[in-house]
Motif scaffolding. Structure first.
Motif, PDB file in Angstrom:
ATOM      1  N   ASN A   1      43.793 -16.765   7.893  1.00 58.22           N
ATOM      2  CA  ASN A   1      45.197 -16.524   7.563  1.00 58.22           C
ATOM      3  C   ASN A   1      45.680 -15.247   8.243  1.00 58.22           C
ATOM      4  OD1 ASN A   1      47.673 -15.866   6.264  1.00 58.22           O
ATOM      5  ND2 ASN A   1      47.052 -17.029   4.468  1.00 58.22           N
ATOM      6  N   LYS A   2      46.876 -15.283   8.832  1.00 61.01           N
ATOM      7  CA  LYS A   2      47.374 -14.141   9.590  1.00 61.01           C
ATOM      8  C   LYS A   2      47.838 -12.993   8.691  1.00 61.01           C
ATOM      9  CE  LYS A   2      49.894 -14.694  13.235  1.00 61.01           C
ATOM     10  NZ  LYS A   2      48.985 -14.140  14.253  1.00 61.01           N
ATOM     11  N   SER A   3      47.988 -13.225   7.400  1.00 60.76           N
ATOM     12  CA  SER A   3      48.476 -12.181   6.508  1.00 60.76           C
ATOM     13  C   SER A   3      47.340 -11.238   6.135  1.00 60.76           C
ATOM     14  CB  SER A   3      49.077 -12.804   5.238  1.00 60.76           C
ATOM     15  OG  SER A   3      49.526 -11.799   4.356  1.00 60.76           O
ATOM     16  N   GLN A   4      47.252 -10.080   6.813  1.00 61.75           N
ATOM     17  CA  GLN A   4      46.212  -9.093   6.558  1.00 61.75           C
ATOM     18  C   GLN A   4      46.852  -7.771   6.145  1.00 61.75           C
ATOM     19  OE1 GLN A   4      43.072  -9.769   6.460  1.00 61.75           O
ATOM     20  NE2 GLN A   4      42.949 -11.743   7.499  1.00 61.75           N
ATOM     21  N   GLU A   5      46.061  -6.918   5.488  1.00 59.60           N
ATOM     22  CA  GLU A   5      46.603  -5.684   4.942  1.00 59.60           C
ATOM     23  C   GLU A   5      46.933  -4.652   6.019  1.00 59.60           C
ATOM     24  OE1 GLU A   5      43.697  -4.350   2.195  1.00 59.60           O
ATOM     25  OE2 GLU A   5      44.179  -5.848   0.682  1.00 59.60           O
ATOM     26  N   ILE A   6      45.950  -4.335   6.852  1.00 62.39           N
ATOM     27  CA  ILE A   6      46.143  -3.298   7.873  1.00 62.39           C
ATOM     28  C   ILE A   6      45.822  -3.854   9.255  1.00 62.39           C
ATOM     29  CG2 ILE A   6      45.472  -1.004   8.656  1.00 62.39           C
ATOM     30  CD1 ILE A   6      44.639  -0.372   5.784  1.00 62.39           C
ATOM     31  N   VAL A   7      44.581  -4.274   9.444  1.00 67.94           N
ATOM     32  CA  VAL A   7      44.138  -4.817  10.728  1.00 67.94           C
ATOM     33  C   VAL A   7      44.303  -6.326  10.713  1.00 67.94           C
ATOM     34  CG1 VAL A   7      42.189  -5.088  12.299  1.00 67.94           C
ATOM     35  CG2 VAL A   7      42.480  -2.949  11.028  1.00 67.94           C
ATOM     36  N   GLN A   8      44.986  -6.826  11.717  1.00 67.20           N
ATOM     37  CA  GLN A   8      45.160  -8.265  11.883  1.00 67.20           C
ATOM     38  C   GLN A   8      44.731  -8.647  13.293  1.00 67.20           C
ATOM     39  OE1 GLN A   8      48.536 -10.441  10.068  1.00 67.20           O
ATOM     40  NE2 GLN A   8      49.164 -10.886  12.158  1.00 67.20           N
ATOM     41  N   LEU A   9      44.001  -9.760  13.401  1.00 69.03           N
ATOM     42  CA  LEU A   9      43.437 -10.159  14.683  1.00 69.03           C
ATOM     43  C   LEU A   9      44.237 -11.284  15.320  1.00 69.03           C
ATOM     44  CD1 LEU A   9      39.618 -10.153  13.823  1.00 69.03           C
ATOM     45  CD2 LEU A   9      41.042  -8.262  14.654  1.00 69.03           C
TER      46      LEU A   9
END
Length: 235
Positions: A156-164
């Protein structure tokens, strides 16, 4: 922790090979390597890591490796007596624990302010490798491999700080050993993978509501994924 896991992986490989080096009277599956093409399945484990480049005064690191699970299929084409082309689509389930430090924001004890994130990942990879095999000795045959792997991040693209980012291209090198058993061929393999592209996706930064987390996210310039994969092929 990561060195302990690497020691365990190396011990498994050495134990498997040493057990297989007993001289067999019967040559199992003597013609199995003459097939022009064959298929198989694989199961194994992976250790995921990511190498960050950040802007001062921020530091980001994957501070521990968590073992994950891998499962896939294999298609193998014989090119010559010692060379094979292999395509092995694989799903890798794993996670990375990230620690982010603000070295300019220290408490009374001189400890920097820290944020953490559990970055769970599910990767679909499609490696295309060349397998270089040595001469068969009784019922074992060591080999080396090298190739490239396309990778799709299904998390899932919804990440807190780091998103890949969703996609990446990885360079692969590895070694293994074919073990010829009475009914099939088993191949334990240890492979090292390194991502060639920048995996950091900053498209979500403007949507972060916590200004502190936003400052950490903006400080991360790039990140390159790394994996160590221990696989058991059943062919």
């Amino acid at each position: 922790m990561r060195y302990r896991l690497l020691t365990i992986i190396a011990a498994i490989c050495l134990a498997t090979v040493s057990m297989a080096q007993k001289r067999y009277v019967i040559q199992h599956k003597p013609y199995i390597d003459l097939r022009p093409m064959h298929f198989g399945i694989s199961v194994g484990m992976n250790l995921q890591d990511i190498e960050f480049e950040t802007e001062a005064p921020y530091v980001c690191d994957a501070d521990r490796w968590n073992a994950g699970f891998s499962v896939g299929v294999l298609a193998d084409m014989r090119l010559s007596n010692h060379l094979n082309l292999r395509v092995s689509p694989t799903m890798h389930f794993g996670a990375k624990h990230l620690t982010l430090h603000n070295m300019a924001d220290l408490d009374a004890n001189g400890i920097p302010r820290t944020e953490t994130q559990d970055l769970k990942n599910t990767y679909l990879t499609v490696p295309v490798d060349l397998k270089f095999s040595a001469q068969r000795w009784n019922n074992i045959r060591p080999y080396m491999l090298a190739g490239m792997s396309g990778m799709l991040n299904l998390t899932n693209k919804s990440q807190e700080i780091v998103q890949l980012n969703r996609t990446d291209l990885m360079l692969e090198i590895g070694l293994g050993c074919d073990l010829y058993l009475p009914f099939f061929k088993l191949a334990p393999e240890l492979k090292f993978c390194y991502g060639l592209g920048n995996k950091i996706d900053k498209s979500h930064v403007d949507n972060l509501k916590d200004d502190n987390k936003k400052s950490y996210a903006n400080a991360i310039k790039s990140g390159h994924t790394k994996m160590i994969v221990l696989t058991f092929y059943f062919e």
